[in-house]
Design a protein around this motif. Structure first.
Motif, short mmCIF file in Angstrom:
data_model
loop_
_atom_site.label_atom_id
_atom_site.label_comp_id
_atom_site.label_asym_id
_atom_site.label_seq_id
_atom_site.Cartn_x
_atom_site.Cartn_y
_atom_site.Cartn_z
N GLU A 98 15.36 56.87 24.50
CA GLU A 98 13.97 56.38 25.30
C GLU A 98 14.47 55.88 26.87
N ILE A 99 13.83 55.53 27.26
CA ILE A 99 13.76 55.22 28.96
C ILE A 99 13.59 53.44 28.66
N ALA A 100 14.98 53.01 29.13
CA ALA A 100 14.79 51.57 29.18
C ALA A 100 14.09 50.75 31.02
N GLU A 101 12.89 50.65 31.05
CA GLU A 101 13.02 49.88 32.89
C GLU A 101 13.30 48.27 32.70
N MET A 102 14.37 47.73 32.94
CA MET A 102 14.97 46.72 33.52
C MET A 102 14.86 47.10 34.80
N ARG A 103 14.38 45.14 35.17
CA ARG A 103 14.15 44.92 37.00
C ARG A 103 15.96 44.66 36.97
N THR A 104 16.04 45.55 38.68
CA THR A 104 17.06 45.04 39.26
C THR A 104 18.30 44.29 38.92
N GLY A 105 19.77 44.36 38.94
CA GLY A 105 20.11 42.89 38.33
C GLY A 105 20.16 42.13 36.74
N ASP A 212 14.94 58.18 37.66
CA ASP A 212 13.42 58.81 37.61
C ASP A 212 14.44 59.04 38.90
N SER A 213 14.68 59.14 39.50
CA SER A 213 15.59 59.55 40.99
C SER A 213 16.18 61.06 40.70
N ILE A 214 16.96 60.87 39.67
CA ILE A 214 17.88 62.18 38.36
C ILE A 214 16.97 63.15 38.63
N LEU A 215 15.57 62.75 37.36
CA LEU A 215 14.78 63.45 36.54
C LEU A 215 13.34 63.39 37.45
N ILE A 216 13.08 63.00 38.43
CA ILE A 216 11.82 63.03 39.13
C ILE A 216 12.09 63.05 40.56
N ASP A 217 13.09 62.35 41.57
CA ASP A 217 12.89 62.43 42.70
C ASP A 217 13.62 63.90 42.37
N THR A 380 12.66 51.24 37.56
CA THR A 380 10.62 51.91 38.01
C THR A 380 10.79 53.49 36.86
N ALA A 381 9.94 52.91 35.89
CA ALA A 381 9.45 54.20 35.59
C ALA A 381 8.32 54.33 34.99
N ALA A 382 7.64 52.93 34.82
CA ALA A 382 6.49 53.46 34.40
C ALA A 382 4.86 53.69 35.07
N THR A 383 5.28 53.86 36.25
CA THR A 383 4.24 54.61 37.05
C THR A 383 4.28 56.41 36.53
N GLU A 384 5.90 56.33 36.70
CA GLU A 384 6.18 58.05 36.13
C GLU A 384 5.60 58.43 34.38
N ALA A 385 5.20 56.96 33.87
CA ALA A 385 6.00 57.74 32.10
C ALA A 385 5.10 59.13 31.45
N ALA A 386 4.07 58.81 31.82
CA ALA A 386 2.74 60.18 31.73
C ALA A 386 4.06 61.36 32.08
N MET A 394 9.93 61.87 26.21
CA MET A 394 10.75 60.24 26.44
C MET A 394 9.74 59.14 26.67
N ASN A 395 9.70 58.11 25.68
CA ASN A 395 8.90 56.79 26.33
C ASN A 395 9.50 55.90 26.91
N VAL A 396 8.49 55.25 27.55
CA VAL A 396 9.38 54.24 28.26
C VAL A 396 8.86 52.89 27.85
N VAL A 397 10.21 51.93 28.43
CA VAL A 397 10.54 51.03 27.56
C VAL A 397 10.63 49.91 28.36
N THR A 398 9.74 48.73 28.51
CA THR A 398 9.26 47.99 29.59
C THR A 398 10.45 46.25 29.03
N ILE A 399 11.29 45.95 29.86
CA ILE A 399 12.29 45.19 28.28
C ILE A 399 12.10 44.20 29.88
#
Length: 909
Positions: A98-105, A212-217, A380-386, A394-399
């Motif tokens: 799955e995708i782990a969305e974790m804030r910077t730092g 998000d940069s690699i698989l979307i942008d 940042t992945a939640a806005t592109e979760a769909a 892949m599901n997006v999981v916000t940590i």
């Protein structure tokens, strides 16, 4: 209403899922006391224990708690960093694909070590994918210390490695690389002639950093390996000169799609100019004879009108280098296709490289979908979760963060024009600079970076400009962007992946200031001094309010804005973020509700006056959502079209692999010959037709041309009751006898090699032509929509037919080459005399002498005379006459045998 109530009581689905992982985290924590008490040797031996458990039938999930606890303890000992509990949750999410969305730092790089170690235990290889070469090297060196401590091997793939080095890196337990290198290696592997030349192993598991940069942008454009075609530089230059004589009234532009179309008057004007320059056949631009000129004119128009220097590309070392619109980084080696890059080169007056023909291509979507298990991490992945679920499943999981976020996100400020906006930004930066608060400014282009730099110079503010021109220094500049009074202007997310630490980055300061200082008490004292200075600076920065992030305009994607905001407020630090907008911003100008903004702002705002409104911010967000939806549709369309090609690509690549793996391919060649005969007879003798209607002359000519045999077809036709099946059988027998006779004259081993080489060569040749045909088809198939037909369905039907015809052509061409050609051994030739002196021979595969030789001769220079003649001094039989010379074992043997020294006279030493 009811959903909000349920959410307030039970939490969101994401919160419930994260909470369910707490039980596993508790199991991990339970192992900590026992592991802490172990010696380093005992801790490292855990890897062997886990592998034995997996061999005995346990699953990765069974050993996960203890394995994660082992990695945490190893990290504490090796790096001095202990994983937080939330990082353990992130590791579990990655392991589950799955995708782990974790804030910077929040330490995503450290989180990845958990899932990489666990999955590497199987020995099938784990790939960690990063956005640039610097991060691949950094993470391999940095996090590789943990894996090496635990007995795993780590490799890194960066540009300019030879095949031996790449193979070694891919054979490691864990391999760090960029997405481009992985994709290109896959394509190159499937162009090799032998299995032993391939560098990649079968796909197993990949973790994509900045997913998000690699698989979307970056997923908008496919990876393409191309070969040069004919040089048309003069035509590009001539058409560029024509376009530059046109006026804005001669064409219409659409900035949303970056397209330019000539008006009726523009077409007439272009025709007159082209005719005068001798570039037009006849007087009508759209006659079929002028197709090539129209193509060049369209591309030149787009290059001159729509593509801006220092925004879409830069000119560096007499080359046009594309700028990634999302990261602001240079994309060395990447070129626009279909002649656009050559048109831009003509516009800028630099050397025009020949157009390229596609030899192999793949989209990132289809490349990464080949991994049985794929996971990712980003801030940042939640806005592109769909999209992540739709394309990659892949599901997006916000940590949750380890410490609560204290950053203040202020309302956007709107201005009438760019001048007012940049003046306001410069004033705010000066104010923050005066109190010592560090400032990070995000811009959307190099041009805007340099414009803002000019404003700051007028304000007398010292600052660093970080954009694609200074790509090499971006990590170092960003790492120190949190120092007292630092002002850093960054193009979008340049430096992404590097933490901005308040007070400065200790490691970078030590590396920069103490690089020349030798180890010892003096260096230790200097390190302590730097640590104390950083701690004092951090205290002052915290008092000033932490890092201030300023956005000079909104990006098309909310995700990019969130990434910029996320650079501030790491690990519970205070911070501030604010965006400045104006009517001249691309987003508002192209996608915003023009009349609404124009009426409200132009009539009500004085020069230099600002307005802030939640309503306006909401309108901007709506515009961003529209653009995101449009971009998603574009990427989805790319995938839909590539899916068609991907099915065909799999067939071709599987056939190549089967050919390379086979000891002999004579059964394949025989089947191709028989299928070719069947097709020939089917064309000349349609089923159910009378022999008098058969194309006897045509069949006879084709049999001679393709099979190299004379067929007495006239005699057969005179027989009563002759059927096409019988004709097929007789021609097959004649063709087989002809080939058996040819093969009997030569060494069977040579024929086996020839058959494999011919098969692979023809397969590659016609696949390359097929790709070019599909490219052309994709560019015109949308016109079928005018006939009320769905373009993608038409593309699928046409592509299938073209693929079938390609396979028939391959069968016939292979049959023709093997049947008609004569196998001749090359005539012996006199080799040219070697020079008197020869410098050291370095193995082209490894780049250095084979270290396994163990003779200490690696990298030595070989210098000896009269190589082609007799040895320098005679030696008794069984002795090495060259033993006194410092000859590398991988150098050619001086005796002139053509073998390496270690396989000739060196073997006697």
């Amino acid at each position: 209403m009811l959903g909000a109530l349920v959410k307030s009581i039970f939490g969101s689905s994401n919160e419930r899922y994260v909470k369910s992982l707490d039980k596993i985290v508790q199991q991990i924590n339970a192992f900590e006391p026992a592991l802490t008490a172990m010696s380093d040797e005992a801790l490292a031996a855990q890897t062997v224990k886990f592998r034995e458990a997996l061999a005995d039938g346990k699953t990765l999930d069974d050993v996960l708690p203890e394995a994660f606890a082992t990695v945490r303890e190893a990290s504490r000992r090796v790096l001095g960093m202990r994983h937080f509990d939330v990082q353990m949750i992130g590791g579990i999410v990655l392991h589950r694909g799955e995708i782990a969305e974790m804030r910077t730092g929040e330490g995503k790089t450290l989180v990845a070590t958990l899932a990489t170690y666990l999955n590497a235990l199987e020995g099938k290889g784990v790939h960690v994918v990063t956005v640039n070469d610097y991060l691949a090297r950094r993470d391999a060196d940095w996090m590789g210390q943990i894996h090496n401590f635990l007995g795993l091997t780590v490799g890194v793939i960066v540009p300019n490695l030879n095949e031996y080095q790449r193979r070694e890196a891919y054979n490691a337990d864990i391999t760090y690389s960029t997405n481009n290198e992985l994709g290109f290696d896959y394509l190159r592997d499937n162009m090799k002639q032998e299995r032993s030349q391939m560098v990649q192993r079968p796909f197993n598991f990949a973790i994509v950093d900045e997913v998000d940069s690699i698989l979307i942008d970056e997923a908008r454009t496919p990876l393409i390996i191309s070969g040069p075609t004919d040089d048309k530089s003069d035509l590009y230059i001539a058409v560029d000169a024509v376009v530059k004589r046109l006026a804005p009234a001669d064409y219409e532009t659409d900035e949303k799609t970056k397209s330019v179309v000539l008006t009726e008057d523009g077409v007439e004007k272009a025709e007159r100019i082209l005719e005068a320059e001798g570039l037009l056949v006849g007087s009508n631009l759209y006659d079929v004879e002028n197709t090539q000129v129209v193509h060049h004119l369209d591309q030149a128009l787009k290059a001159v009108v729509m593509f801006k220097r220092d925004t879409d590309y830069i000119v560096k070392d007499d080359k046009v280098v594309i700028i990634d619109e999302f990261t602001g980084r240079m994309m060395d080696g990447r070129r626009w296709s279909n002649g656009l890059h050559q048109a831009v080169e003509a516009k800028e007056g630099v050397k025009i490289e020949p157009e390229n023909q596609t030899m192999a291509s793949i989209t990132f979507q289809n490349y990464f979908r080949m991994y049985p298990k794929l996971s990712g991490m980003t801030g940042t992945a939640a806005t592109e979760a769909a999209e992540f679920y739709d394309i990659y499943k892949m599901n997006v999981v916000t940590i949750p963060t380890n410490v609560g976020v204290q950053r203040i996100d202020e309302e956007d400020e709107f201005y009438k024009n760019t001048t007012d906006k940049f003046q306001a930004i410069a004033r705010l930066i000066r104010e923050k600079n005066e109190i010592g608060q560090p400032v990070l400014v995000g811009t959307v282009s190099i041009e805007k970076s340099e414009l803002l730099s000019d404003y700051l110079k007028k304000e007398g503010v010292q600052h660093s400009v970080l954009n694609a021109r200074f790509h090499e220094m971006e990590a170092h500049i960003v790492a120190q962007a949190g120092r007292t009074g630092a002002v850093t202007i960054a193009t979008n997310m340049a430096g992404r992946g590097t933490d901005i630490q308040l007070g400065g980055n200790i490691e970078f300061r030590i590396e920069g200031e103490l690089a020349e200082m030798p180890e010892g008490p003096e260096r230790d004292a200097a390190v302590e001094r730097i640590k104390a200075e950083v701690a004092e600076e951090k205290r002052r920065v915290l008092e000033a309010g932490g890092l201030c992030v300023i956005g000079t305009e909104r990006h098309e994607s909310r995700r990019i804005d969130n990434q910029l905001r996320g650079r501030s407020g790491r690990q519970g630090d205070p911070g501030l973020s604010k965006f400045y907008l104006c009517l001249e911003d691309d987003l508002l100008r192209i996608f915003g509700p023009d009349t609404l903004f124009a009426r409200m702002m132009n009539s009500n705002l004085e020069d230099g006056e600002a307005i802030g409104s939640k309503w306006l911010s909401k309108a901007i967000e709506t515009a961003q959502k529209k653009v995101e939806a449009r971009n998603y549709e574009m990427r989805k369309q790319v995938v839909e079209y590539d899916d068609v090609m991907n099915d065909q690509r799999k067939v071709i690549y599987e056939q190549r692999a089967d050919i390379m793996d086979a000891e002999t391919v004579d059964d394949v060649v025989v089947d191709m010959r028989h299928d070719t005969v069947n097709a020939m007879v089917g064309d000349a003798c349609p089923p159910g037709s009378y022999p008098e209607r058969w194309d006897v002359a045509g069949l006879k000519a084709r049999a001679l041309d393709v099979l190299g045999i004379e067929v007495p077809i006239e005699q057969w036709v005179e027989e009563d009751g002759i059927e096409p099946d019988l004709v097929e059988e007789r021609i097959r027998e004649l063709a087989d006898a002809h080939m058996n006779e040819k093969m009997a004259r030569d060494d069977p081993a040579i024929w086996r090699q020839v058959e494999k080489s011919v098969l692979l060569d023809r397969l590659d040749h016609f696949w390359k032509e097929h790709l070019a045909t599909l490219d052309a088809l994709r560019q015109v198939v949308f016109l079928r929509a005018y006939a009320q037909k769905t373009p993608i369905n038409e593309y699928k039907t046409e592509a299938f037919g073209l693929f079938e015809r390609m396979l028939e052509t391959i069968r016939e061409d292979v049959t023709r080459i093997l049947s008609v050609s004569e196998l001749r051994m090359p005539e012996p030739v006199d080799l040219p005399e070697l020079p008197d002196f020869l410098t050291g021979h370095i193995d082209p595969l490894t780049g250095f002498d084979d270290s396994s030789d163990g003779d200490g001769s690696a990298s030595q220079t070989v210098l000896f005379g009269s190589l082609a003649g007799s040895p320098p001094h005679p030696g008794a039989p069984g002795e090495n006459p060259y033993a006194d010379l410092a000859i590398s074992r991988n150098a050619p043997c001086p005796c002139g045998s053509g073998n390496k020294y270690k396989h000739c006279h060196g073997a006697l030493a």
